[in-house]
Design a protein around this motif. Structure first.
Motif, mmCIF file in Angstrom:
data_model
loop_
_atom_site.group_PDB
_atom_site.id
_atom_site.type_symbol
_atom_site.label_atom_id
_atom_site.label_comp_id
_atom_site.label_asym_id
_atom_site.label_seq_id
_atom_site.Cartn_x
_atom_site.Cartn_y
_atom_site.Cartn_z
ATOM 1 N N ALA A 49 3.921 6.784 11.379
ATOM 2 C CA ALA A 49 4.758 7.956 11.163
ATOM 3 C C ALA A 49 4.185 8.836 10.053
ATOM 4 C CB ALA A 49 6.179 7.519 10.818
ATOM 5 N N VAL A 50 3.731 8.213 8.983
ATOM 6 C CA VAL A 50 3.225 8.988 7.846
ATOM 7 C C VAL A 50 1.867 9.607 8.154
ATOM 8 C CG1 VAL A 50 2.403 8.833 5.468
ATOM 9 C CG2 VAL A 50 4.510 7.673 6.123
ATOM 10 N N PHE A 51 0.988 8.811 8.761
ATOM 11 C CA PHE A 51 -0.354 9.309 9.027
ATOM 12 C C PHE A 51 -0.543 9.645 10.504
ATOM 13 C CE2 PHE A 51 -0.759 6.378 5.338
ATOM 14 C CZ PHE A 51 -1.064 7.331 4.383
ATOM 15 N N PHE A 111 0.820 -1.200 0.000
ATOM 16 C CA PHE A 111 0.000 0.000 0.000
ATOM 17 C C PHE A 111 0.861 1.261 0.000
ATOM 18 C CE2 PHE A 111 -1.287 3.439 2.863
ATOM 19 C CZ PHE A 111 -2.195 4.058 2.029
ATOM 20 N N MET A 112 1.875 1.306 0.877
ATOM 21 C CA MET A 112 2.669 2.524 1.002
ATOM 22 C C MET A 112 3.317 2.893 -0.322
ATOM 23 S SD MET A 112 2.274 4.075 3.943
ATOM 24 C CE MET A 112 2.576 5.497 3.028
ATOM 25 N N ASP A 113 3.882 1.906 -0.997
ATOM 26 C CA ASP A 113 4.533 2.230 -2.264
ATOM 27 C C ASP A 113 3.517 2.712 -3.301
ATOM 28 O OD1 ASP A 113 7.068 2.254 -3.830
ATOM 29 O OD2 ASP A 113 5.869 0.945 -5.120
ATOM 30 N N GLU A 114 2.368 2.045 -3.350
ATOM 31 C CA GLU A 114 1.297 2.468 -4.272
ATOM 32 C C GLU A 114 0.828 3.884 -3.924
ATOM 33 O OE1 GLU A 114 -0.994 0.970 -6.691
ATOM 34 O OE2 GLU A 114 0.794 -0.232 -7.109
ATOM 35 N N TYR A 115 0.781 4.151 -2.633
ATOM 36 C CA TYR A 115 0.316 5.453 -2.166
ATOM 37 C C TYR A 115 1.256 6.558 -2.643
ATOM 38 C CZ TYR A 115 -1.125 9.215 0.983
ATOM 39 O OH TYR A 115 -1.553 10.421 1.489
ATOM 40 N N ASN A 154 -10.928 0.979 -3.120
ATOM 41 C CA ASN A 154 -10.322 -0.300 -3.374
ATOM 42 C C ASN A 154 -9.548 -0.798 -2.135
ATOM 43 O OD1 ASN A 154 -9.475 -2.451 -4.806
ATOM 44 N ND2 ASN A 154 -7.937 -1.361 -6.026
ATOM 45 N N TYR A 155 -8.803 0.124 -1.531
ATOM 46 C CA TYR A 155 -8.015 -0.254 -0.363
ATOM 47 C C TYR A 155 -8.882 -0.484 0.879
ATOM 48 C CZ TYR A 155 -3.291 -0.530 -2.032
ATOM 49 O OH TYR A 155 -2.142 -0.965 -2.646
ATOM 50 N N PHE A 186 7.899 15.365 -0.159
ATOM 51 C CA PHE A 186 7.949 16.025 1.151
ATOM 52 C C PHE A 186 8.399 15.075 2.256
ATOM 53 C CE2 PHE A 186 5.209 19.219 -0.890
ATOM 54 C CZ PHE A 186 5.943 20.348 -0.538
ATOM 55 N N ILE A 187 8.030 13.813 2.103
ATOM 56 C CA ILE A 187 8.334 12.865 3.162
ATOM 57 C C ILE A 187 9.717 12.239 2.962
ATOM 58 C CG2 ILE A 187 7.389 10.703 2.226
ATOM 59 C CD1 ILE A 187 5.751 11.706 5.259
ATOM 60 N N GLY A 188 10.322 12.491 1.810
ATOM 61 C CA GLY A 188 11.664 11.973 1.557
ATOM 62 C C GLY A 188 11.679 10.500 1.178
ATOM 63 N N TYR A 189 10.652 10.045 0.432
ATOM 64 C CA TYR A 189 10.533 8.625 0.117
ATOM 65 C C TYR A 189 11.579 8.156 -0.887
ATOM 66 C CZ TYR A 189 8.392 4.158 -1.184
ATOM 67 O OH TYR A 189 8.158 2.842 -1.425
ATOM 68 N N GLY A 190 12.033 9.046 -1.760
ATOM 69 C CA GLY A 190 13.129 8.688 -2.653
ATOM 70 C C GLY A 190 12.723 8.121 -4.002
#
Ligand code: ZN
Ligand code: ZN
Length: 585
Positions: free
Chosen positions: A442-444, A41-45, A82-83, A55-59
């Motif tokens: 951390a993200v939410f 989910f996180m990567d899809e998000y 869907n999620y 902004f979050i520095g995901y790269g």
């Protein structure tokens, strides 16, 4: 006989261990597949929200700029729905406590995405939601990759900036005047990101000439698109026939937003009533203190008949005691040091005093907004230094410095240090980056938990003897606390009770003892935001209520430190979800 016993014993062991294995295997399986679901989910998000990823520095996905057209918003709704379905296919009861919290956080996140787009329709009336300056600044200024690479990423990111702003103009239906003005101001500010200094670094880079040309063309295209957007918004503002939407969102939407943003069982009206009650209580307490301090600060001067005027007079006198601009940083440093010792000596936390916390001058990019702030370790990086930033007041005009220092005088500066640093935001940050990082939390992370914690500890520290019950300290604390409850009164009042600007000015000036500039800023903030101003008081109220219940549940085993350690171990999850785990059914 002997053999029988042994056999029996063995059988028992075999049976029980088998049983145990089966149980742990089941829940381990549930958690393993839920963890895999979270990663997926996180990567899809981030893929669907590339700007947030920056902004979050995901790269990843930095070179993508999502065009905000109606298909994109419909896609976001479909994504969330869907999620929700995938999430509901998990057996909640089989998950670990940590995953239970994540489950609930994600559920709220998906439902709120659908609500924001389908019901709140922010995309149609808030033009300030369209602005690419911030993310471009992040791409250029963060040192996550060599300069050349960052510039190439920027070039790709900007190539469709014109399509981005065209889509924005298509989406905006009936904006509010206030958000239109905000969008103009902020997008004009974004032009600064693409100014001469960026051109200099392009020139200084070792990109090939064709790469430089492409990047410069993309920058030109972007600045033209931003200027065009600003001009379009200015035309809207100037158009006499333009119908603007009211910035007041009304009770129904306010209640819904309150539920999604703050995640609390209490209603907005409940919090408003609580805030009014707190305000009256703070006035009563302040009056007793100010009355007793009158002679010390005002001598033989006759006491004003109006109790609020009396309180204000004493507060103004006490506010004259403050650090000099030159000593502000050292004063804050010493306070943090003393606060650290205090929380250890009074057994309030198991705080690791070697954790990297630094008090420093506010970095330039963040300067000029607030006297002090806390910088947390970014979500996708391992434990880094946490900073308590303090504005350099030697660099601002003397009158402005004096006014800021009266506001953050010898007493309120201590409350500020408690709130921002110790044991407020910085300490909480240290705890959450020390625990095994949970990316969902951390993200939410919940704003009401984060701000509520910082507000909760202000009073907790005083209750535990910080500043030895000095009456000046308590009086200034009540003034400080009046700001927090008045934030709720102003927010709810403006959006649900139709408060006028005059109502707000009267309240903040006469009943919360605030200065004109502060009041103006607060009013503006309340017209362009909703619910956020409630988060401080709401979070603190919920934490206090949880502490009371936890105390009753634990009985003689209860300690304040125990409560703090347990609470902080859940990171920044909504207090409501933390309560469900801390309080046994
Ligand atoms: Zn002064
Ligand atoms: Zn705060």
């Amino acid at each position: 006989m002997r053999q029988y016993i042994i056999l029996c014993f063995l059988a028992f062991i075999a049976f029980s261990s088998c049983n145990n294995n089966k149980q742990t295997e089941n829940s381990a399986f549930a958690d393993t597949s839920f963890n895999a679901f979270k990663d997926r989910f996180m990567d899809e998000y981030w893929k669907t929200n590339p700007s947030s990823a920056i902004f979050i520095g995901y790269g990843k996905y930095y070179d993508t700029l999502k065009i905000p057209d109606s298909a994109a918003f419909a896609g976001d709704v479909a994504f969330a729905k869907n999620y929700i379905d995938s999430l509901h296919s998990f057996d909640y009861t089989g998950l670990s406590d940590n995953n239970k919290i994540d489950y609930k956080i994600l559920e709220n996140q998906f439902l709120s995405t659908v609500w924001y787009i389908d019901t709140f329709k922010l995309q149609h009336w808030d033009p300030s939601g369209y602005n690419i300056g911030g993310e471009c600044y992040e791409i250029i200024s963060r040192n996550y990759a060599p300069l050349n690479e960052r510039l190439k990423t920027l070039s790709k990111h900007l190539q469709h900036a014109d399509a981005y702003y065209s889509a924005a103009m298509q989406m905006i239906k009936q904006p509010t005047k206030e958000h239109t003005e905000l969008a103009i101001k902020q997008n004009e500010g974004s032009l600064g990101v693409f100014d001469a200094s960026l051109m200099d670094s392009v020139k200084a880079s070792t990109l090939t000439q064709p790469e430089k040309d492409t990047l410069q063309a993309h920058i030109a295209l972007t600045t033209a698109a931003i200027k065009n957007y600003v001009a379009w918004l200015q035309k809207l503002l100037a158009d006499k026939n333009q119908q603007f939407r009211s910035f007041r969102i009304g009770e129904e939407l306010f209640n819904q937003k309150y539920k999604y943003d703050l995640v609390t069982d209490n209603s907005a009206k409940y919090l408003f009533d609580k805030a009014v009650e707190a305000k009256n209580n703070y006035h009563n307490e302040s009056y007793k203190l100010a009355n007793a301090l009158w002679a010390k600060y005002c001598g033989a001067q006759p006491k004003p008949a109006d109790s609020l005027v009396l309180i204000k007079t004493v507060i103004d006198k006490i506010s004259l005691h403050h650090a000099s601009p030159e000593h502000l940083l050292d004063t804050a440093k010493k306070q943090v040091h003393d606060l650290e010792h205090f929380i250890i000596a009074n057994d309030l936390f198991n705080y690791d005093t070697t954790a990297p916390l630094q008090v420093r001058i506010m970095p330039a990019f963040a300067a000029g907004v607030t006297l002090a702030s806390a910088s947390q370790t970014p979500v996708y990086s391992k434990r880094e230094t946490t900073y308590y930033n303090v504005e350099d007041l030697t660099k601002v005009p003397a009158a402005q410095a004096e006014s800021a220092l009266r506001e953050y005088n010898n007493y309120t500066l201590q409350i500020l240090s408690i709130h921002e640093a110790m044991p407020g935001h910085c300490l909480q940050g240290v705890y959450s980056s020390n625990k095994s990082p949970d990316i969902i939390q951390a993200v939410f992370g919940n704003g009401a938990t984060v701000e509520g914690w910082a507000v909760y500890v202000e009073r907790m520290m005083l209750d535990n003897g910080w500043s030895n019950n000095s009456p000046e300290m308590w009086l200034m604390f009540y003034k400080w606390a009046l700001r927090e409850c008045c934030n709720v009164i102003v927010d709810y009042g403006i959006h649900c009770l139709n408060y006028s600007k005059e109502d707000v000015v009267k309240l903040l000036k006469n009943e919360a003892f605030q200065e004109d500039a502060q009041i103006e800023e607060k009013y503006h903030r309340a017209t362009v935001s909703q619910v956020q101003l409630c988060s401080y008081f709401s979070g603190a109220t919920d934490i206090m209520a949880l502490r009371e219940k936890y105390k009753q549940q634990e009985g003689s085993a209860y300690t304040l430190k125990g409560f703090h350690e347990k609470f902080l171990s859940y990171g920044s999850a909504p207090v409501k979800f933390i309560s469900e785990l801390m309080l046994k059914k």
